[in-house]
Design a protein around this motif. Structure first.
Motif, PDB file in Angstrom:
ATOM      1  N   ALA A   1       0.810  -1.219   0.000  1.00 26.92           N
ATOM      2  CA  ALA A   1       0.000   0.000   0.000  1.00 26.92           C
ATOM      3  C   ALA A   1       0.842   1.267   0.000  1.00 26.92           C
ATOM      4  O   ALA A   1       0.320   2.354  -0.263  1.00 26.92           O
ATOM      5  CB  ALA A   1      -0.935   0.006   1.211  1.00 26.92           C
ATOM      6  N   LEU A   2       2.147   1.130   0.268  1.00 27.38           N
ATOM      7  CA  LEU A   2       3.063   2.270   0.232  1.00 27.38           C
ATOM      8  C   LEU A   2       3.976   2.198  -0.994  1.00 27.38           C
ATOM      9  O   LEU A   2       5.077   2.757  -1.001  1.00 27.38           O
ATOM     10  CB  LEU A   2       3.902   2.313   1.524  1.00 27.38           C
ATOM     11  CG  LEU A   2       3.110   2.445   2.820  1.00 27.38           C
ATOM     12  CD1 LEU A   2       4.057   2.473   4.021  1.00 27.38           C
ATOM     13  CD2 LEU A   2       2.224   3.692   2.812  1.00 27.38           C
ATOM     14  N   ASP A   3       3.505   1.496  -2.022  1.00 25.78           N
ATOM     15  CA  ASP A   3       4.275   1.358  -3.265  1.00 25.78           C
ATOM     16  C   ASP A   3       5.656   0.765  -3.027  1.00 25.78           C
ATOM     17  O   ASP A   3       6.645   1.152  -3.661  1.00 25.78           O
ATOM     18  CB  ASP A   3       4.398   2.709  -3.986  1.00 25.78           C
ATOM     19  CG  ASP A   3       3.054   3.252  -4.445  1.00 25.78           C
ATOM     20  OD1 ASP A   3       2.200   2.437  -4.862  1.00 25.78           O
ATOM     21  OD2 ASP A   3       2.853   4.475  -4.372  1.00 25.78           O
ATOM     22  N   GLY A   4       5.736  -0.168  -2.076  1.00 27.40           N
ATOM     23  CA  GLY A   4       6.988  -0.857  -1.810  1.00 27.40           C
ATOM     24  C   GLY A   4       7.867  -0.213  -0.765  1.00 27.40           C
ATOM     25  O   GLY A   4       8.937  -0.729  -0.439  1.00 27.40           O
ATOM     26  N   ALA A   5       7.462   0.939  -0.228  1.00 27.82           N
ATOM     27  CA  ALA A   5       8.229   1.577   0.848  1.00 27.82           C
ATOM     28  C   ALA A   5       7.997   0.807   2.163  1.00 27.82           C
ATOM     29  O   ALA A   5       6.985   0.126   2.313  1.00 27.82           O
ATOM     30  CB  ALA A   5       7.798   3.033   1.003  1.00 27.82           C
ATOM     31  N   PRO A   6       8.931   0.925   3.104  1.00 29.01           N
ATOM     32  CA  PRO A   6      10.200   1.643   3.011  1.00 29.01           C
ATOM     33  C   PRO A   6      11.237   0.972   2.123  1.00 29.01           C
ATOM     34  O   PRO A   6      12.183   1.594   1.695  1.00 29.01           O
ATOM     35  CB  PRO A   6      10.673   1.718   4.463  1.00 29.01           C
ATOM     36  CG  PRO A   6      10.044   0.538   5.125  1.00 29.01           C
ATOM     37  CD  PRO A   6       8.703   0.378   4.465  1.00 29.01           C
ATOM     38  N   GLY A   7      11.097  -0.328   1.840  1.00 28.43           N
ATOM     39  CA  GLY A   7      11.927  -1.001   0.859  1.00 28.43           C
ATOM     40  C   GLY A   7      13.407  -0.824   1.071  1.00 28.43           C
ATOM     41  O   GLY A   7      13.929  -1.063   2.160  1.00 28.43           O
TER      42      GLY A   7
ATOM     43  N   ALA B   1       2.108   6.223   7.911  1.00 30.36           N
ATOM     44  CA  ALA B   1       1.986   6.391   6.462  1.00 30.36           C
ATOM     45  C   ALA B   1       0.799   5.607   5.918  1.00 30.36           C
ATOM     46  O   ALA B   1       0.083   6.080   5.026  1.00 30.36           O
ATOM     47  CB  ALA B   1       3.278   5.956   5.775  1.00 30.36           C
ATOM     48  N   LEU B   2       0.565   4.414   6.448  1.00 31.00           N
ATOM     49  CA  LEU B   2      -0.582   3.611   6.019  1.00 31.00           C
ATOM     50  C   LEU B   2      -1.893   4.295   6.394  1.00 31.00           C
ATOM     51  O   LEU B   2      -2.834   4.337   5.597  1.00 31.00           O
ATOM     52  CB  LEU B   2      -0.498   2.222   6.647  1.00 31.00           C
ATOM     53  CG  LEU B   2       0.560   1.285   6.049  1.00 31.00           C
ATOM     54  CD1 LEU B   2       0.811   0.103   6.970  1.00 31.00           C
ATOM     55  CD2 LEU B   2       0.124   0.802   4.666  1.00 31.00           C
ATOM     56  N   ARG B   3      -1.952   4.833   7.592  1.00 31.96           N
ATOM     57  CA  ARG B   3      -3.155   5.538   8.033  1.00 31.96           C
ATOM     58  C   ARG B   3      -3.384   6.798   7.194  1.00 31.96           C
ATOM     59  O   ARG B   3      -4.516   7.103   6.794  1.00 31.96           O
ATOM     60  CB  ARG B   3      -3.038   5.897   9.517  1.00 31.96           C
ATOM     61  CG  ARG B   3      -3.126   4.717  10.466  1.00 31.96           C
ATOM     62  CD  ARG B   3      -4.453   4.013  10.350  1.00 31.96           C
ATOM     63  NE  ARG B   3      -4.648   3.008  11.384  1.00 31.96           N
ATOM     64  CZ  ARG B   3      -5.593   2.083  11.350  1.00 31.96           C
ATOM     65  NH1 ARG B   3      -6.417   2.020  10.318  1.00 31.96           N
ATOM     66  NH2 ARG B   3      -5.717   1.209  12.332  1.00 31.96           N
ATOM     67  N   ALA B   4      -2.304   7.516   6.928  1.00 29.22           N
ATOM     68  CA  ALA B   4      -2.424   8.745   6.134  1.00 29.22           C
ATOM     69  C   ALA B   4      -2.895   8.443   4.711  1.00 29.22           C
ATOM     70  O   ALA B   4      -3.620   9.241   4.099  1.00 29.22           O
ATOM     71  CB  ALA B   4      -1.087   9.473   6.102  1.00 29.22           C
ATOM     72  N   ALA B   5      -2.501   7.277   4.194  1.00 30.64           N
ATOM     73  CA  ALA B   5      -2.902   6.882   2.840  1.00 30.64           C
ATOM     74  C   ALA B   5      -4.313   6.323   2.806  1.00 30.64           C
ATOM     75  O   ALA B   5      -4.870   6.099   1.717  1.00 30.64           O
ATOM     76  CB  ALA B   5      -1.917   5.854   2.292  1.00 30.64           C
TER      77      ALA B   5
END
Length: 213
Positions: free
Chosen positions: A83-89, A114-118
């Motif tokens: 859901a974070l496009d592979g971040a933090p990766g 970051a997940l909550r913000a997205a």
């Protein structure tokens, strides 16, 4: 054909991460390879400037082999959240950086925020990736990879392991890596898988227990 390491060879593991060193020593113990770390040799940590796990593992392995004249194994690994496009990766360690050193509780909190913000709905699917590069002083190299699928969970669970282990639940399991013993984790983990691939190619066998799940 990948060059093999003879029993009794000193292998330089190019990391200053004590948790990773402990895992690799345990996995390679049956093979009679003597593992020294970059920290043992007081080697500087090269800046991880590459955009991929392979690139960073390669630069660390090459630097260690050149500095010591030993075969050098380097790992670059991290947590990739879909859901974070592979971040933090590849920047997984960077998310833990503070002026006082690395704080992985902070890093895990940053991922959750970051997940909550997205507005990403659960389950938060993710994977751990480990890429190993074995570099010889003469320039020969070999690459090995291990991946384990799972999901990011919140709040963190367990006090074992290191890094992002408390928030990673492997697929098919009911415990995070931080709730497993070292032996259980090594049998399932991304690094366990990449090390077993390395052992099969370069040491004539498998390291530790076989893959599960």
């Amino acid at each position: 054909m990948t060059r093999r390491l003879a029993p009794g060879t000193t292998l330089l593991f190019a990391t200053h991460n004590a948790g990773k060193v402990e895992e690799v020593r345990a996995l390679l113990a049956p093979h009679g390879v003597h593992v020294e770390s970059a920290a043992d040799r007081r080697l500087p940590e090269p800046a991880e400037t590459e955009a991929t796990f392979l690139g960073n593992a390669r630069l660390k392995a090459r630097a260690a082999a050149a500095a010591t004249g030993l075969p050098a194994l380097a790992d670059d690994s991290g947590l990739a959240v879909d859901a974070l496009d592979g971040a933090p990766g590849v920047r997984s360690a960077d998310w833990a950086e503070t002026p006082a050193g690395r704080d992985f509780l902070l890093a895990m909190t940053r991922v959750h925020e970051a997940l909550r913000a997205a507005g990403a709905p659960e389950p938060w699917t993710a994977r751990f990736v480990s890429v190993l590069v074995l570099a010889w002083p003469d320039g020969e190299e070999a690459v090995f990879e291990g991946v384990v699928e799972g999901r990011f969970v919140w709040p963190p669970r367990g006090a074992l392991g290191h890094g992002y282990d408390p928030v990673f639940l492997p697929r098919g399991e009911t415990r995070t890596f931080a709730e497993m013993s070292a032996e259980e984790k090594n049998a399932r983990s991304h690094r366990g898988r990449s090390i077993r691939a390395f052992a099969a190619a370069c040491l004539g066998g498998t390291a530790g227990e076989g893959d599960r799940g």
